[in-house]
Structures are given as structure tokens and as C-alpha cells.
Design an enzyme around this catalytic site. Sequence first.
Site, PDB file in Angstrom:
ATOM      1  N   PHE A   1      48.507 -14.651  79.505  1.00 22.38           N
ATOM      2  CA  PHE A   1      50.008 -14.727  79.823  1.00 22.38           C
ATOM      3  C   PHE A   1      49.696 -13.788  78.268  1.00 22.38           C
ATOM      4  CE2 PHE A   1      53.961 -17.504  80.561  1.00 22.38           C
ATOM      5  CZ  PHE A   1      52.594 -18.205  81.726  1.00 22.38           C
TER       6      PHE A   1
ATOM      7  N   ASN B   1      51.872 -20.837  65.130  1.00 24.31           N
ATOM      8  CA  ASN B   1      52.781 -19.447  65.847  1.00 24.31           C
ATOM      9  C   ASN B   1      54.393 -20.727  66.160  1.00 24.31           C
ATOM     10  OD1 ASN B   1      52.403 -20.202  68.452  1.00 24.31           O
ATOM     11  ND2 ASN B   1      50.748 -19.761  67.915  1.00 24.31           N
TER      12      ASN B   1
HETATM   13  N1  CTP Z   1      43.511 -16.703  74.898  1.00 23.72           N
HETATM   14  C1  CTP Z   1      43.062 -17.352  74.286  1.00 23.72           C
HETATM   15  N2  CTP Z   1      42.093 -17.725  73.618  1.00 23.72           N
HETATM   16  C2  CTP Z   1      42.148 -17.062  71.894  1.00 23.72           C
HETATM   17  C3  CTP Z   1      43.584 -16.420  72.340  1.00 23.72           C
HETATM   18  C4  CTP Z   1      44.648 -16.183  73.677  1.00 23.72           C
HETATM   19  O1  CTP Z   1      43.116 -18.250  74.981  1.00 23.72           O
HETATM   20  N3  CTP Z   1      41.249 -17.121  70.857  1.00 23.72           N
HETATM   21  C5  CTP Z   1      44.536 -16.813  76.359  1.00 23.72           C
HETATM   22  C6  CTP Z   1      46.131 -17.081  75.723  1.00 23.72           C
HETATM   23  O2  CTP Z   1      46.513 -17.977  76.047  1.00 23.72           O
HETATM   24  C7  CTP Z   1      47.235 -15.848  76.294  1.00 23.72           C
HETATM   25  C8  CTP Z   1      46.104 -14.130  76.679  1.00 23.72           C
HETATM   26  O3  CTP Z   1      44.514 -15.264  76.359  1.00 23.72           O
HETATM   27  O4  CTP Z   1      46.443 -16.570  78.037  1.00 23.72           O
HETATM   28  C9  CTP Z   1      46.490 -14.320  76.445  1.00 23.72           C
HETATM   29  O5  CTP Z   1      46.669 -14.277  74.356  1.00 23.72           O
HETATM   30  P1  CTP Z   1      47.316 -12.992  73.613  1.00 23.72           P
HETATM   31  O6  CTP Z   1      47.562 -13.577  71.966  1.00 23.72           O
HETATM   32  O7  CTP Z   1      48.510 -12.017  73.755  1.00 23.72           O
HETATM   33  O8  CTP Z   1      45.817 -12.250  73.264  1.00 23.72           O
HETATM   34  P2  CTP Z   1      45.011 -11.959  72.454  1.00 23.72           P
HETATM   35  O9  CTP Z   1      43.503 -11.676  73.000  1.00 23.72           O
HETATM   36  O10 CTP Z   1      44.559 -12.620  71.451  1.00 23.72           O
HETATM   37  O11 CTP Z   1      45.588  -9.968  71.444  1.00 23.72           O
HETATM   38  P3  CTP Z   1      46.594  -9.841  71.138  1.00 23.72           P
HETATM   39  O12 CTP Z   1      45.465  -9.385  69.205  1.00 23.72           O
HETATM   40  O13 CTP Z   1      47.289  -8.743  70.956  1.00 23.72           O
HETATM   41  O14 CTP Z   1      46.695 -11.661  69.690  1.00 23.72           O
END
Ligand code: CTP
Length: 400
Positions: free
Chosen positions: A327, A215
Site C-alpha cells: 500500500f 501513525n
Molecule cells: N513497509 C514495510 N516496511 C517498512 C515501511 C513500509 O514493509 N519499514 C510497507 C508498507 O506496509 C506498505 C509499503 O511498504 O505496504 C509502502 O509503505 P510506505 O510507508 O508508503 O513506504 P516507505 O518505503 O516507507 O516510503 P515513505 O518514505 O514514503 O514512507
Amino acid sequence: MILTAAGNIIIGITGGIAAYKACDLIRLFVKDKFCVHPVMTKAATEFITPLTVSCLSSKKTVVDIFDSSIEGNVGHIELADIADLMLIAPATADIIAKIASGIADDPVSLISMAFYGTREKPFVIVPAMNYRMYHNPATQKNLEILKERGVIIIDPEEGELVCGETGEGRLASVDVIYNVVIKALDETRDMKNINAIVTAGGTEEPIDPVRVISNRSSGKMGYAVAKQLKKRGAKVTLISSVDLPDPGVDEIAKFKTAADLKDILDSKFPSCDLLVMAAAVADFKPKEQSDKKLHRSDGGITIELEPTDDIIANLAKDRGDRFIVGFAAESEYMISRAKSKLESKGLDMIIANDISRSDIGFGSEYNEVVVLDKNCEKTIKRDLKINIAKGIVDEIASMI
Ligand code: CTP
């Protein structure tokens, strides 16, 4: 401009016989790993040379307000902005009068104006002059004005003065000045008992030995938060996937995949008080990885993806009294999505930013964020990431 782990101190030197003692102060601060930025009035250069001061501080001494080599576009503003503390030693009656009345016509008074007017950071002034000048009602009034504004004044000592007279006017001892400065800085270190982990950068999930799914996270926001936490006294472990300059933290661990990051956090999380999860973690990884390079000539491929673990949500389940900050980089429904992640992942705070904007976020030096916790929502307006980080750490400090 480099931010050292110990901090940035501006030392203003003005024209008095005690100017030579500023050299000892610079040496002490440099020995303690402070970055010392010297600024001298023209009168001070009659007593000691800018070259001596530059050699001791390893920084160019500012002696001219129009010197274009002062770091930054508007040098005096940037210098004032980045400093954690400003010290003027020795301070003459003249510089005290100028600062009290807002005159800014020499490098020391100019940088004082920029420093003092904008930030709640310690400003220490150490008067040294003939005792009659010191006791002159004008000087005393000016010192009162400065004290009322929160400036720390270190009173001069009584003793034999260079003019042969005896009285109050000698520069306080170097040890006294040093200790006052360290104490003042220590009081700004509101995170000094905190063991913090900050994650930064994006994950890479391999498809084959050459390709990855990744990403666009640059890691800059996480590094800025780590730097800010360190500056405010926290013990900081930075877990990073990017190669940015070391922000002066205590430990750096590197990850590539979400699984690496999870393993590192599993071992380090139990001993932390605060986790700031700025890393952009892959939500999916290829179910299978080819250990040999895939070739175009083999034809099209379909990659089956499987979800990764939600690292932060799993850690939050067994968090005890640790404070956890996530975040949320969102392109739509930013607030509602961030709120639902705050709740579903069991976080104490979430920092939301709008990645659909091209003037902030991924790769940019700037950001604008909304800090959300269970009870409130606060916008930190577009600013350099380092200043956004300060706002985020202010919010954490108010809750932790
Ligand atoms: N995060 C995490 N483990 C993952 C994905 C995300 O710990 N597998 C953490 C990120 O570091 C961030 C928070 O969760 O602090 C939110 O990440 P985000 O990618 O916005 O959340 P997701 O649950 O992955 O939702 P989305 O489907 O919107 O990506």
C-alpha cells in the site's frame, strides 16, 4: 450487520404448502455457520409464522417493506448488498412472475429486485406449486426469462401434490436445494486455494514506557481486505495492531512494533501464497528507549531515530512465486511515488491512496484507491472500504 465466515444468505419464503420446508433449509445453513436473513410474503405467513423463522435464523424476519427495523438506512438495499446469495424456496407462480417482470410490491420481490439488479451473485429460485400452474405457459415463460438472466432454477419434483393430484410441482428436496446453494457459493470462491496474509494497523515504536511514535492508520482497510478474502474462500491470517471486530478469519496475530511485525511475517510468510501489506509501518524508531518514564522537569530531550527494516522489500527478495501487494498512502505525487515503490520494493501490485483528502483514508469508512501493477493502473472510485476491498481482491484474483 454481521458478516459470518461462511457467508450471508437471504432466504425468501412465499406462500405455498412447502413453506415449512424452508425451516429445514434455514437450520442446515445456520448449522454450517451461514448468517441467514429471512424474508416472507404475507401469503407465506399463512403457512408458517415469522416467529418460527426468526427463532431458527436468529434474525428478524422481514415481512413488511416499510419495516424501519430492516438493517441499514435503506434496509432492502443494504440487505441485498451484503448477501452472498439469495434463495427463494418455495417460489410460487406469483413471485416468479413478479421477479420476471420487475414488480416489487412485497418484501420478497422488493429484495429480489435490489439483489438481482446490482451484483453478479448467485440467485436461486425453487418453484413449488400445482403442476398445472407450473406448466402454465406464463409460468414457463417467466422461468425461461429468469434462466436467461442467469438465475439458477431448481426444477420441482414429480409426485403427489397436496391438492391430491400427481405431477411436477413438489419442492425439490431440501438436500438438493442445499447442495445447489453450496455449489453456487463455492463457484464464487475464487480464492479458495489461496493461503493469504493480511497486515493491518499502524506500528508503535516506544520512546519510554509511556510514549510511543505511531501513525494514524485505523486498520479498517486491511480488515476489509481480510474479510473479502475470507468471503471468497481464502485461508486468511490477519496480523493486526488494532482492536477491530474479528472479520471471521482463520487466525489473528498481534503486533505493536515494526520488529514484532517482521518477526511474525518471517515465520508465516514462507507458507503463504499472497501477502497484502496494508499495515502502516514506522520508517524510523528511537535509537534508544528509556526503560524509565521521561519527565518534563528533566528538561527538553532530543530523540535520535534510526530506520526500521523495509519488511515488504526484504520479503519480496525471497518471494518465490508468492504474490505481494503493498500500500502507498501518499499526500503528493501519488502515482509516481507508488510506481517507484512498486519497482524498488519488488512488489506485484501496489494500492495507492491520497491521504491529503479528508473524505477518504485514515479513520474514514470510505476510500478511493488506484491499483497499480507493472502493466496497468486502475482507479477504484470512492466507496465504502468494504467495497473498495472487493475491487482490490478482484484485481488480485485476476492476476494471481
Ligand atoms: N513497509 C514495510 N516496511 C517498512 C515501511 C513500509 O514493509 N519499514 C510497507 C508498507 O506496509 C506498505 C509499503 O511498504 O505496504 C509502502 O509503505 P510506505 O510507508 O508508503 O513506504 P516507505 O518505503 O516507507 O516510503 P515513505 O518514505 O514514503 O514512507
